[in-house]
Motif scaffolding. Structure first.
Motif, PDB file in Angstrom:
ATOM      1  N   VAL A  38       0.846  -1.186   0.000  1.00 48.35           N
ATOM      2  CA  VAL A  38       0.000   0.000   0.000  1.00 48.35           C
ATOM      3  C   VAL A  38       0.887   1.243   0.000  1.00 48.35           C
ATOM      4  CG1 VAL A  38      -1.680   1.338   1.325  1.00 48.35           C
ATOM      5  CG2 VAL A  38      -1.915  -1.153   1.142  1.00 48.35           C
ATOM      6  N   ALA A  39       0.576   2.175  -0.888  1.00 52.75           N
ATOM      7  CA  ALA A  39       1.344   3.418  -1.000  1.00 52.75           C
ATOM      8  C   ALA A  39       0.441   4.611  -0.744  1.00 52.75           C
ATOM      9  CB  ALA A  39       1.990   3.538  -2.379  1.00 52.75           C
ATOM     10  N   VAL A  40       0.978   5.584  -0.034  1.00 53.42           N
ATOM     11  CA  VAL A  40       0.284   6.844   0.233  1.00 53.42           C
ATOM     12  C   VAL A  40       1.151   7.972  -0.312  1.00 53.42           C
ATOM     13  CG1 VAL A  40      -0.471   8.444   2.033  1.00 53.42           C
ATOM     14  CG2 VAL A  40      -0.929   5.997   2.262  1.00 53.42           C
ATOM     15  N   VAL A  41       0.543   8.875  -1.090  1.00 51.85           N
ATOM     16  CA  VAL A  41       1.257  10.022  -1.639  1.00 51.85           C
ATOM     17  C   VAL A  41       0.663  11.275  -1.017  1.00 51.85           C
ATOM     18  CG1 VAL A  41       1.997  11.212  -3.726  1.00 51.85           C
ATOM     19  CG2 VAL A  41       1.571   8.745  -3.793  1.00 51.85           C
ATOM     20  N   MET A  42       1.511  12.027  -0.289  1.00 53.77           N
ATOM     21  CA  MET A  42       1.051  13.206   0.444  1.00 53.77           C
ATOM     22  C   MET A  42       1.630  14.470  -0.185  1.00 53.77           C
ATOM     23  SD  MET A  42      -0.926  12.259   2.960  1.00 53.77           S
ATOM     24  CE  MET A  42      -0.871  13.695   4.029  1.00 53.77           C
ATOM     25  N   GLY A  43       0.807  15.508  -0.228  1.00 55.12           N
ATOM     26  CA  GLY A  43       1.291  16.772  -0.757  1.00 55.12           C
ATOM     27  C   GLY A  43       0.151  17.628  -1.265  1.00 55.12           C
ATOM     28  N   ASN A  44       0.474  18.557  -2.170  1.00 52.43           N
ATOM     29  CA  ASN A  44      -0.533  19.453  -2.733  1.00 52.43           C
ATOM     30  C   ASN A  44      -1.233  18.777  -3.909  1.00 52.43           C
ATOM     31  OD1 ASN A  44       1.325  19.603  -4.829  1.00 52.43           O
ATOM     32  ND2 ASN A  44       1.991  21.678  -4.348  1.00 52.43           N
ATOM     33  N   CYS A  45      -1.755  19.571  -4.842  1.00 57.12           N
ATOM     34  CA  CYS A  45      -2.504  19.007  -5.965  1.00 57.12           C
ATOM     35  C   CYS A  45      -1.646  18.100  -6.847  1.00 57.12           C
ATOM     36  CB  CYS A  45      -3.118  20.119  -6.805  1.00 57.12           C
ATOM     37  SG  CYS A  45      -1.902  21.288  -7.481  1.00 57.12           S
ATOM     38  N   GLN A  46      -0.328  18.260  -6.791  1.00 57.14           N
ATOM     39  CA  GLN A  46       0.548  17.408  -7.594  1.00 57.14           C
ATOM     40  C   GLN A  46       0.572  15.966  -7.087  1.00 57.14           C
ATOM     41  OE1 GLN A  46       4.403  19.304  -7.646  1.00 57.14           O
ATOM     42  NE2 GLN A  46       3.589  21.248  -8.399  1.00 57.14           N
ATOM     43  N   ALA A  47       0.257  15.775  -5.817  1.00 54.75           N
ATOM     44  CA  ALA A  47       0.371  14.445  -5.217  1.00 54.75           C
ATOM     45  C   ALA A  47      -0.582  13.442  -5.868  1.00 54.75           C
ATOM     46  CB  ALA A  47       0.113  14.529  -3.719  1.00 54.75           C
ATOM     47  N   LEU A  82      -1.952   4.635   7.458  1.00 59.47           N
ATOM     48  CA  LEU A  82      -0.502   4.541   7.584  1.00 59.47           C
ATOM     49  C   LEU A  82      -0.061   3.250   8.259  1.00 59.47           C
ATOM     50  CD1 LEU A  82       0.281   8.238   8.578  1.00 59.47           C
ATOM     51  CD2 LEU A  82       0.834   7.133   6.404  1.00 59.47           C
ATOM     52  N   GLU A  83      -0.893   2.703   9.100  1.00 55.07           N
ATOM     53  CA  GLU A  83      -0.550   1.448   9.787  1.00 55.07           C
ATOM     54  C   GLU A  83      -0.418   0.274   8.820  1.00 55.07           C
ATOM     55  OE1 GLU A  83      -3.602   1.040  12.686  1.00 55.07           O
ATOM     56  OE2 GLU A  83      -2.754   2.560  14.049  1.00 55.07           O
ATOM     57  N   THR A  85       0.600   0.901   5.528  1.00 54.79           N
ATOM     58  CA  THR A  85       1.329   1.478   4.400  1.00 54.79           C
ATOM     59  C   THR A  85       2.753   0.937   4.343  1.00 54.79           C
ATOM     60  OG1 THR A  85       0.029   3.517   4.365  1.00 54.79           O
ATOM     61  CG2 THR A  85       2.260   3.647   3.482  1.00 54.79           C
ATOM     62  N   SER A  86       3.176   0.545   3.146  1.00 55.36           N
ATOM     63  CA  SER A  86       4.552   0.067   2.956  1.00 55.36           C
ATOM     64  C   SER A  86       5.423   1.102   2.248  1.00 55.36           C
ATOM     65  CB  SER A  86       4.556  -1.235   2.145  1.00 55.36           C
ATOM     66  OG  SER A  86       3.954  -1.039   0.877  1.00 55.36           O
ATOM     67  N   LEU A  87       4.793   2.079   1.592  1.00 54.07           N
ATOM     68  CA  LEU A  87       5.544   3.138   0.923  1.00 54.07           C
ATOM     69  C   LEU A  87       4.841   4.466   1.131  1.00 54.07           C
ATOM     70  CD1 LEU A  87       7.788   4.204  -0.958  1.00 54.07           C
ATOM     71  CD2 LEU A  87       6.302   3.648  -2.904  1.00 54.07           C
ATOM     72  N   LEU A  88       5.543   5.394   1.765  1.00 52.48           N
ATOM     73  CA  LEU A  88       5.066   6.762   1.915  1.00 52.48           C
ATOM     74  C   LEU A  88       5.854   7.640   0.954  1.00 52.48           C
ATOM     75  CD1 LEU A  88       3.567   9.103   3.379  1.00 52.48           C
ATOM     76  CD2 LEU A  88       5.480   9.137   5.003  1.00 52.48           C
ATOM     77  N   VAL A  89       5.142   8.325   0.074  1.00 53.73           N
ATOM     78  CA  VAL A  89       5.747   9.289  -0.842  1.00 53.73           C
ATOM     79  C   VAL A  89       5.203  10.653  -0.448  1.00 53.73           C
ATOM     80  CG1 VAL A  89       6.050   9.986  -3.242  1.00 53.73           C
ATOM     81  CG2 VAL A  89       5.814   7.554  -2.666  1.00 53.73           C
ATOM     82  N   GLN A 108       6.082   9.374   8.727  1.00 56.58           N
ATOM     83  CA  GLN A 108       7.010   8.252   8.607  1.00 56.58           C
ATOM     84  C   GLN A 108       7.028   7.418   9.886  1.00 56.58           C
ATOM     85  OE1 GLN A 108      10.977   9.502   7.678  1.00 56.58           O
ATOM     86  NE2 GLN A 108      11.711   7.447   7.234  1.00 56.58           N
ATOM     87  N   ALA A 109       6.889   8.087  11.018  1.00 59.00           N
ATOM     88  CA  ALA A 109       6.906   7.374  12.299  1.00 59.00           C
ATOM     89  C   ALA A 109       5.687   6.478  12.477  1.00 59.00           C
ATOM     90  CB  ALA A 109       6.978   8.388  13.446  1.00 59.00           C
ATOM     91  N   ARG A 110       4.646   6.690  11.677  1.00 60.97           N
ATOM     92  CA  ARG A 110       3.408   5.902  11.818  1.00 60.97           C
ATOM     93  C   ARG A 110       3.388   4.656  10.933  1.00 60.97           C
ATOM     94  NH1 ARG A 110       0.380   7.672  16.082  1.00 60.97           N
ATOM     95  NH2 ARG A 110      -1.175   6.250  15.186  1.00 60.97           N
ATOM     96  N   ILE A 111       4.265   4.584   9.930  1.00 61.87           N
ATOM     97  CA  ILE A 111       4.222   3.420   9.047  1.00 61.87           C
ATOM     98  C   ILE A 111       5.032   2.281   9.664  1.00 61.87           C
ATOM     99  CG2 ILE A 111       3.896   4.880   7.035  1.00 61.87           C
ATOM    100  CD1 ILE A 111       6.756   4.368   6.231  1.00 61.87           C
ATOM    101  N   PRO A 112       4.719   1.029   9.311  1.00 65.31           N
ATOM    102  CA  PRO A 112       5.439  -0.110   9.880  1.00 65.31           C
ATOM    103  C   PRO A 112       6.941  -0.028   9.619  1.00 65.31           C
ATOM    104  CG  PRO A 112       3.453  -0.840   8.763  1.00 65.31           C
ATOM    105  CD  PRO A 112       3.610   0.612   8.435  1.00 65.31           C
ATOM    106  N   ASP A 113       7.707  -0.714  10.443  1.00 71.03           N
ATOM    107  CA  ASP A 113       9.174  -0.641  10.368  1.00 71.03           C
ATOM    108  C   ASP A 113       9.714  -0.991   8.992  1.00 71.03           C
ATOM    109  OD1 ASP A 113       9.253   0.121  12.990  1.00 71.03           O
ATOM    110  OD2 ASP A 113       9.679  -1.877  13.767  1.00 71.03           O
ATOM    111  N   ALA A 114       9.046  -1.877   8.297  1.00 72.23           N
ATOM    112  CA  ALA A 114       9.538  -2.299   6.985  1.00 72.23           C
ATOM    113  C   ALA A 114       9.192  -1.305   5.882  1.00 72.23           C
ATOM    114  CB  ALA A 114       8.979  -3.673   6.625  1.00 72.23           C
ATOM    115  N   GLY A 115       8.410  -0.291   6.220  1.00 70.43           N
ATOM    116  CA  GLY A 115       7.995   0.666   5.210  1.00 70.43           C
ATOM    117  C   GLY A 115       9.116   1.594   4.799  1.00 70.43           C
ATOM    118  N   ARG A 116       8.932   2.201   3.635  1.00 71.36           N
ATOM    119  CA  ARG A 116       9.921   3.124   3.107  1.00 71.36           C
ATOM    120  C   ARG A 116       9.288   4.490   2.880  1.00 71.36           C
ATOM    121  NH1 ARG A 116      13.279  -0.360  -1.488  1.00 71.36           N
ATOM    122  NH2 ARG A 116      13.820  -2.106  -0.141  1.00 71.36           N
TER     123      ARG A 116
END
Length: 314
Positions: A38-47, A82-83, A85-89, A108-116
């Motif tokens: 699972v990937a989450v992309v955070m940001g403005n309208c570009q995200a 986020l719990e 999520t394996s990839l936070l962008v 980043q602190a909320r995603i599992p240890d193996a996440g990037r």
């Protein structure tokens, strides 16, 4: 956010349906692959545009509201997402943004240890629209001028009562403003250790940017490719069937076309929602708005001093 769960006797509102999976309402247009990260992309309208370019090939992306639209009631939904999520962008977001735990480090602190976590830059490039700028009035940082939410520095100076600038924009001005813009983007990439995208603007054309801060599909395709590479994911090209961030197209000046040797014709009008709007109409509306928001004029003159000096050169 309103009515995420739906009031008694009523269904969820439009926002909840649009971000259905985020709010636990379903609504994903693509059935999730149980084996996909699972990937989450955070940001403005570009995200969101980057998200659709990342989806697939071992990655299930979840549509989330832009970071500036998130409110306190959204945080439990975000934390649950986020719990798993394996990839936070994420674009660079400071800690406690809008007094909420939305900073990159906090997420980043909320995603599992193996996440990037992969950081991406906020993309702005002035080399194709050299007189345009983004200004946040100190009285209300969310305010934007009517019709087209971009400030023209020439109109800004007129509103200030200063000497007119850049009656004719020259290729020398375009090149100087482009160089400054690339330099600032490069600085931010290095400062925040983001994926690099500034190199794309060494040979710009209008397919790269529709406005000062609305990239085209070509930029998002490269950015997605580089995010995947940094995250160690397999290559995956998305053939998206519609233009991204396509609601506003800024005018195209003859000086820009000459500077880069583009096979294009100048266009004086804005294209907003598919409709041509005269730049003169936009200018008149903006001058009226500046009269009501003089702090925007003062902030713009201070923030964009370097660009104004370039445009004032003869």
């Amino acid at each position: 956010m309103q009515n995420a769960g739906g009031d008694k006797g009523q269904g969820p509102d439009g926002r909840t349906l649009h971000y259905g999976e985020f709010y636990g309402q379903g609504g994903s247009s693509v059935e999730p692959d149980a084996s996909a990260g699972v990937a989450v992309v955070m940001g403005n309208c570009q995200a969101e545009s980057l998200r659709v370019m990342l989806h697939g090939a071992g990655l299930h992306t979840v549509r989330v509201p832009p970071v500036h639209e998130l409110v306190a009631a959204d945080i439990p939904y975000l934390e649950r997402l986020l719990e798993r999520t394996s990839l936070l962008v994420s674009q660079p977001v400071r800690d406690d943004y809008h007094e909420l735990p939305l900073g990159v480090r906090q997420l980043q602190a909320r995603i599992p240890d193996a996440g990037r976590t992969v950081r991406v830059p906020v993309i702005r490039f002035a080399g194709l629209y050299p007189t345009h700028a983004i200004i946040r009035p100190p009285s209300d940082l969310s305010l934007t001028p009517p019709i087209a939410a971009y400030h023209d520095l020439r109109t800004l100076v007129e509103a200030s009562g200063g000497e007119p600038i850049a009656t004719t924009v020259t290729p020398a001005m375009v090149r100087a403003l482009a160089a400054d813009s690339i330099g600032e983007l490069t600085r931010r990439e290095e400062a925040f250790d983001t994926v690099r995208i500034s190199d794309l603007f060494a040979t710009p054309d209008f397919s790269l940017m529709r406005t000062l801060n609305h990239p085209g599909n070509a930029v998002f395709a490269v950015l997605a490719e580089r995010v995947r590479a940094r995250a160690g994911l397999v290559e995956h090209a998305v053939e998206f069937d519609r233009p991204l961030l396509d609601s506003v197209h800024a005018p195209r000046s003859a000086a820009v076309i000459e500077t880069y040797g583009l096979d294009e014709k100048p266009r004086a009008d804005w294209i907003i929602g598919g409709v041509a709007v005269s730049d003169d109409v936009v200018k008149r509306a903006h001058l009226e708005w500046y009269a009501e928001h003089p702090d925007a004029v003062e902030a713009g003159l201070a923030r964009h001093r370097r660009a104004l000096e370039i445009l004032a050169a003869t």
